[in-house]
Structure formats: C-alpha cells, structure tokens
Design an enzyme around this catalytic site. Structure first.
Site, PDB file in Angstrom:
ATOM      1  N   LEU A 112       9.608   2.935  -4.306  1.00  0.00           N
ATOM      2  CA  LEU A 112      10.892   2.445  -3.816  1.00  0.00           C
ATOM      3  C   LEU A 112      11.255   1.081  -4.380  1.00  0.00           C
ATOM      4  O   LEU A 112      12.435   0.727  -4.409  1.00  0.00           O
ATOM      5  CB  LEU A 112      10.864   2.386  -2.280  1.00  0.00           C
ATOM      6  CG  LEU A 112      10.658   3.729  -1.573  1.00  0.00           C
ATOM      7  CD1 LEU A 112      10.595   3.522  -0.070  1.00  0.00           C
ATOM      8  CD2 LEU A 112      11.735   4.723  -1.943  1.00  0.00           C
TER       9      LEU A 112
ATOM     10  N   ILE B 140       3.851  -4.335   8.262  1.00  0.00           N
ATOM     11  CA  ILE B 140       4.998  -3.844   7.508  1.00  0.00           C
ATOM     12  C   ILE B 140       4.863  -2.342   7.369  1.00  0.00           C
ATOM     13  O   ILE B 140       3.931  -1.837   6.747  1.00  0.00           O
ATOM     14  CB  ILE B 140       5.069  -4.497   6.114  1.00  0.00           C
ATOM     15  CG1 ILE B 140       5.190  -6.018   6.251  1.00  0.00           C
ATOM     16  CG2 ILE B 140       6.250  -3.946   5.322  1.00  0.00           C
ATOM     17  CD1 ILE B 140       5.123  -6.756   4.932  1.00  0.00           C
TER      18      ILE B 140
ATOM     19  N   GLU C 250       7.132  14.012   2.146  1.00  0.00           N
ATOM     20  CA  GLU C 250       6.051  14.936   2.458  1.00  0.00           C
ATOM     21  C   GLU C 250       6.111  16.225   1.650  1.00  0.00           C
ATOM     22  O   GLU C 250       5.281  17.089   1.822  1.00  0.00           O
ATOM     23  CB  GLU C 250       6.052  15.259   3.955  1.00  0.00           C
ATOM     24  CG  GLU C 250       5.773  14.039   4.827  1.00  0.00           C
ATOM     25  CD  GLU C 250       5.855  14.360   6.297  1.00  0.00           C
ATOM     26  OE1 GLU C 250       6.601  15.290   6.655  1.00  0.00           O
ATOM     27  OE2 GLU C 250       5.191  13.684   7.091  1.00  0.00           O
ATOM     28  N   ALA C 251       7.110  16.375   0.790  1.00  0.00           N
ATOM     29  CA  ALA C 251       7.212  17.568  -0.051  1.00  0.00           C
ATOM     30  C   ALA C 251       7.106  17.148  -1.507  1.00  0.00           C
ATOM     31  O   ALA C 251       7.615  16.101  -1.903  1.00  0.00           O
ATOM     32  CB  ALA C 251       8.539  18.289   0.206  1.00  0.00           C
TER      33      ALA C 251
ATOM     34  N   SER D 229       0.111  -5.157   4.412  1.00  0.00           N
ATOM     35  CA  SER D 229       0.130  -5.652   5.775  1.00  0.00           C
ATOM     36  C   SER D 229       0.389  -4.505   6.727  1.00  0.00           C
ATOM     37  O   SER D 229       1.343  -3.745   6.558  1.00  0.00           O
ATOM     38  CB  SER D 229       1.228  -6.713   5.937  1.00  0.00           C
ATOM     39  OG  SER D 229       1.385  -7.060   7.303  1.00  0.00           O
TER      40      SER D 229
ATOM     41  N   ALA E 214       2.833   4.756  -2.902  1.00  0.00           N
ATOM     42  CA  ALA E 214       2.932   4.188  -4.249  1.00  0.00           C
ATOM     43  C   ALA E 214       1.742   3.280  -4.556  1.00  0.00           C
ATOM     44  O   ALA E 214       1.132   3.377  -5.629  1.00  0.00           O
ATOM     45  CB  ALA E 214       4.240   3.421  -4.398  1.00  0.00           C
TER      46      ALA E 214
ATOM     47  N   LYS F  77       3.513  25.035  -1.250  1.00  0.00           N
ATOM     48  CA  LYS F  77       4.960  25.076  -1.409  1.00  0.00           C
ATOM     49  C   LYS F  77       5.313  25.796  -2.705  1.00  0.00           C
ATOM     50  O   LYS F  77       4.807  25.451  -3.770  1.00  0.00           O
ATOM     51  CB  LYS F  77       5.527  23.646  -1.424  1.00  0.00           C
ATOM     52  CG  LYS F  77       7.023  23.586  -1.707  1.00  0.00           C
ATOM     53  CD  LYS F  77       7.507  22.155  -1.837  1.00  0.00           C
ATOM     54  CE  LYS F  77       8.955  22.117  -2.306  1.00  0.00           C
ATOM     55  NZ  LYS F  77       9.445  20.743  -2.507  1.00  0.00           N
TER      56      LYS F  77
ATOM     57  N   GLY G  29       0.846  -1.193   0.000  1.00  0.00           N
ATOM     58  CA  GLY G  29       0.000   0.000   0.000  1.00  0.00           C
ATOM     59  C   GLY G  29       0.877   1.236   0.000  1.00  0.00           C
ATOM     60  O   GLY G  29       1.628   1.475  -0.926  1.00  0.00           O
TER      61      GLY G  29
END
Length: 502
Positions: free
Chosen positions: A336, A46, A53-54, A43, A19, A82, A16
């Site tokens: 990632l 995990i 956060e930017a 899960s 991504a 921002k 989840g």
C-alpha cells in the site's frame, strides 16, 4: 553518513503486515542473513489493513521460492483453494459470469481458442463458453483437486488460495525469524537523512532507540512514511476512472463447506466480496462515498451476509492510484505504500509479490543505484497501469444504469490505453497483451464477454479448419473438460482429506 556509494549491508523494513513479512521472508531466503542484516520495525499499535484474503495463481511461485510446504501453509492460514471469481450483477442485473483461472479451450494452430469458439457461435454453436474451461466447470460444480496435466489432451487445473492475510503475515514472520531476521517493536517518530546526499541514514523510535540502515523498504501502508513523507515521491490519483474510495469489511461465521471461488456482487454504489476460508467467511463492501455513506454501506453489507457476523464492521479509506516513483534514493516502497488498486481481481498481494521479485532482480550493491531504481519503477508502472485498465473495464463495459453510481460509471472516459483495447476486442475479439502483463487474453475474454461486450469479428485464420474439423476439435475439448471435472471430489471433502494429519 550514508553516501550514494555506501555498500548495502543493513536493510531495514518499515512496517510488518503482509508486505513487510513477504519482503523479509524473500530477502532472508534469497539474500541471506550472513552477508546482510535484516530488520523489520513494526508497531502493534498500528493496525494493518488485512483485507487481501484472495489471491491469484502466481502466489504459488512466491511460496515455492520460499520453500513453503503447501499443507503447512494452508493449515497455518486457514486457507482454501480458489479457481477464479464469480461476478454477480455486474454487466447487468440478474446476470452472473465467471472469470476462471484456466486456459480457455486449447491452443489451436497458434491462434487463441476464443476465435474458433466465436466462429462456432456464428454457426449456432453453444453460447456457453465455460464448457471449455475445466476450472469454470469445477467452480460451477463446487469441486477441486490437485490435477496436473499429464497428457496433451488433458486440461490441468490452475488455482490460487483464499487465506487469512493476518495469519499469512504471522506465518512469514515465523519463517523470517527462524532465519535471523530481527523484529523491533516500536513506533517511528523521526526519519534521519544524510545532509549531503539526502539519503535515509536511520530511524528514531518513540522510546529513543535509533536504527541505522543502508537501504530501506517502506511497507508502512497508505501513509508512505519513507517514500512519501521523507522523499515526496508524489502520487497519481486514478479516482476519475476508479471512483470507489471506501470499504467496510467484516468476518462472518462459516455456514457451509467453502466454495472454490471468490464472489463479487455489484451493488448500489460499488461491489461486495465474499471469500470462504476454513473457519469463517471474509466479507466486504467497496464503495464510493459520493453515492453512499459508511453507515448505509455497513448496513447493506450486514444485510447481505449468509451467516452471523463475528465482528463489527471495519472502515477503510483509500485513494486509488500509485506512487509516481516507488524507488527513490535508498528506499523502495511495497504494498500500500506503493499504491492501491481495489481488490476486484485479487491483485493486492500479487503487486507486493511483483515488487519483491523486482527488488530481488534489481538488488542494489550500493545505497543509491539510479539504474536499478529506474528499471524497478518502469516495471511497476507498467504493472499498475495494465491492472488498472483491466479493473476499469469491469465498470465501463456493461449496461447497468439503475443507480447514480452506475450511471456515473457509464459516463467514465477510460484511459486511451483501455479505449484501444476495447475497440480491438469489438473488432476482432482480442485485446493484444504485452509479454510483461499479468492478465492475458484468456483473462480479458471471459470478463469482457461476461460484461456483455460481444466481438463483431475475429481472427481470419480461424476459418482454416473445415466445419467438421472444428466441431470435432470443440467436442474433444468439451469431453476432456467433463472427464477432468467428473473425477474431482467436492472442494470441502478434498480439503478435509488433504489437510488431515498423518
């Protein structure tokens, strides 16, 4: 069995987090859940990384693709606006520069404005290039408002967001589940592959459940459960150019109204981020463990907070680089699981967005489509490499040599692609960006110039204007920027009014 020509109907997203739920939300919105079944397996046991956060302005395109209401989104994620990034102590100690999102000046005769500004500088003009960028001036004065361009001589305002990545994932989860995306809680213990085709046929969960699929999206984080552990896609390690391999992160209390920018402060063995949200501030220290251990990094981060910490520091380990292939067989990796570039220029969530967009553009009709995979991989390779070079430039351009880490960075031999760009910038004040690249000339210029790299030359056609015409044009742009920012309220005041109910 999962054959290469199996029609894609059942799509399974593994993991989840930001991504996984960005992928689920986009697929639910565009592909729909009538022709396709969409399942997310995650899960609670995990954890997710959750440091991104930017963001950068293209996130607006993704949210509009989904049809998200901006106010509702910012309320749900405790978000703020921002306008860019403030870099402290990067090129040299005691020096600060800004990388604003906006256009530098204005297009003049088809030549980038930077060349006209460099010409004016030769004649004793004001060295403050930020006077020509509305977003930069608003950053310096702590102001913000939605300000679309309504006249040719009026600068628009380009912006992105700071938000809580965990809350963003939760917001997208709600969006997805309302559109019939199925979420399964559980840990995957086995990846079943078709013995003939080698494609993924299904997944087994710890409690014995089996989940079949035709196409799989790997959002399992650094582990790369499918793309690496099952398909052995391989990984290109870029640590020789970007040696930071650790981070500690912790939230702190809100101390004042949030500023409309991210702050990056170069430190002993890396850099620290500060990201202001509505309810708290996100802080972190990205560093190289060859020059600083984790405990000292956490101590330095804690000592630099401007408000009390709200949690213990969280440690992260990573290897900068990217998968050699992000799409293999009937599996595509996002986030990632696809690669990692430190969040110095807030590109982590953008790389997810880019991957999702390319998946939609090359959406498979059958389980294995080598042509679609090749197009996807070529695009993502180019994205990672161009962003990589932009980030490396922050480390190798400048004069810092006050710590072993910065002396190590000064000795880095950059990739040939970056060497060519730096040489071109030295010669004529431009880097020569390609159409597919995220960062444009207006991004490279403030960073390279801010790091202390002053071009020796410029575009020859910038001499086409007479001195009086040049000075008048520059004065008009400065005045337009000043008028625009003078009409803006303080960021905190605007945020409160804009988000107020009713």
């Amino acid at each position: 069995m999962t054959r290469p020509d199996t029609p894609v109907r059942d799509i399974v997203i593994v993991g989840g987090g930001t991504a996984g739920w960005m992928a689920a939300a986009a697929l639910a919105r565009i592909a729909g859940t009538q022709a396709y079944s969409l399942t997310v397996i995650e899960s609670d046991a995990i954890g997710t990384v959750g440091v991104g956060e930017a963001t950068i302005p293209p996130i607006q395109l993704f949210n509009r693709l989904l049809g998200l209401d901006e106010r509702e989104f910012l309320r749900a994620t405790q978000g703020t606006f921002k306008l860019g990034i403030e870099f402290v102590d990067w090129g040299r100690l005691g020096h600060t520069y800004l990388h604003p999102f906006g256009l530098f000046g204005a297009e003049m005769n088809g030549i980038d404005f930077a060349h006209y500004w460099l010409r004016a500088l030769e004649s004793g003009g004001d060295p403050d290039n930020l006077l020509y960028v509305a977003e930069a001036e608003a950053m310096r004065r702590g102001r913000f408002m939605h300000a679309p361009q309504t006249r040719p001589d009026e600068p628009g305002i380009s912006y992105a967001y700071h938000f809580d990545a965990g809350l963003y994932a939760a917001h997208l989860r709600g969006f997805s589940e309302q559109r019939c995306v199925r979420r399964l809680e559980g840990r995957i213990v086995e990846v079943a592959r078709d013995p003939e085709s080698g494609l993924i046929a299904g997944l087994s969960l710890e409690d014995g459940r089996r989940v079949k699929g035709d196409f799989f999206v790997d959002c399992s984080g650094f582990r790369g459960l499918l793309i690496e552990e099952a398909f052995r896609a391989g990984y290109d390690d870029w640590s020789e150019w970007l040696p930071a391999n650790r981070a500690v992160a912790m939230p702190s209390a809100r101390v004042a109204d949030p500023v409309p920018y991210t702050r990056s402060t170069a430190s002993e063995a890396g850099w620290r981020w500060r990201i202001p949200l509505q309810h708290r501030t996100g802080n972190g220290y990205v560093f190289c463990d060859a020059f600083l251990d984790q405990d000292r990094a956490a101590e330095a981060l804690l000592a630099g907070l401007d408000a009390p910490a709200e949690a213990e520091p969280r440690a992260l380990k990573f290897v900068t680089g990217r998968r050699r292939k992000s799409w293999v067989g009937n599996c595509v990796a996002l986030g990632l699981a696809s690669g990692f570039l430190e969040p110095l220029e807030s590109t982590s969530i953008h790389l997810i967005q880019a991957g999702v967009s390319q998946l939609l553009a090359n959406f498979p009709t059958i389980a294995a489509e080598p042509d679609a995979a090749a197009r996807f991989n070529a695009f993502m390779d180019a994205q990672y490499e161009s962003i990589r070079d932009f980030i490396i430039a922050h480390y190798v351009v400048g004069t810092r040599d006050d710590t072993p880490f910065w002396r190590h960075c000064a000795a880095i031999d950059p990739p040939d692609s970056l060497k060519a760009r730096l040489e071109r910038f030295r010669r004529r004040g431009e880097v020569g960006v390609a159409n597919h690249e995220l960062f444009r000339e207006s991004n490279w210029f403030p960073v390279l110039y801010g790091q202390g790299l002053v071009p020796m030359g410029r575009h020859p056609l910038a001499d086409s204007l007479s001195p009086d015409e040049l000075n008048l044009s520059l004065a008009r742009i400065r005045a337009a920027v000043r008028r625009r920012v003078d009409g803006m309220p303080a960021h905190g005041d605007y945020l409160r009014r804009w988000l107020a109910p009713g």
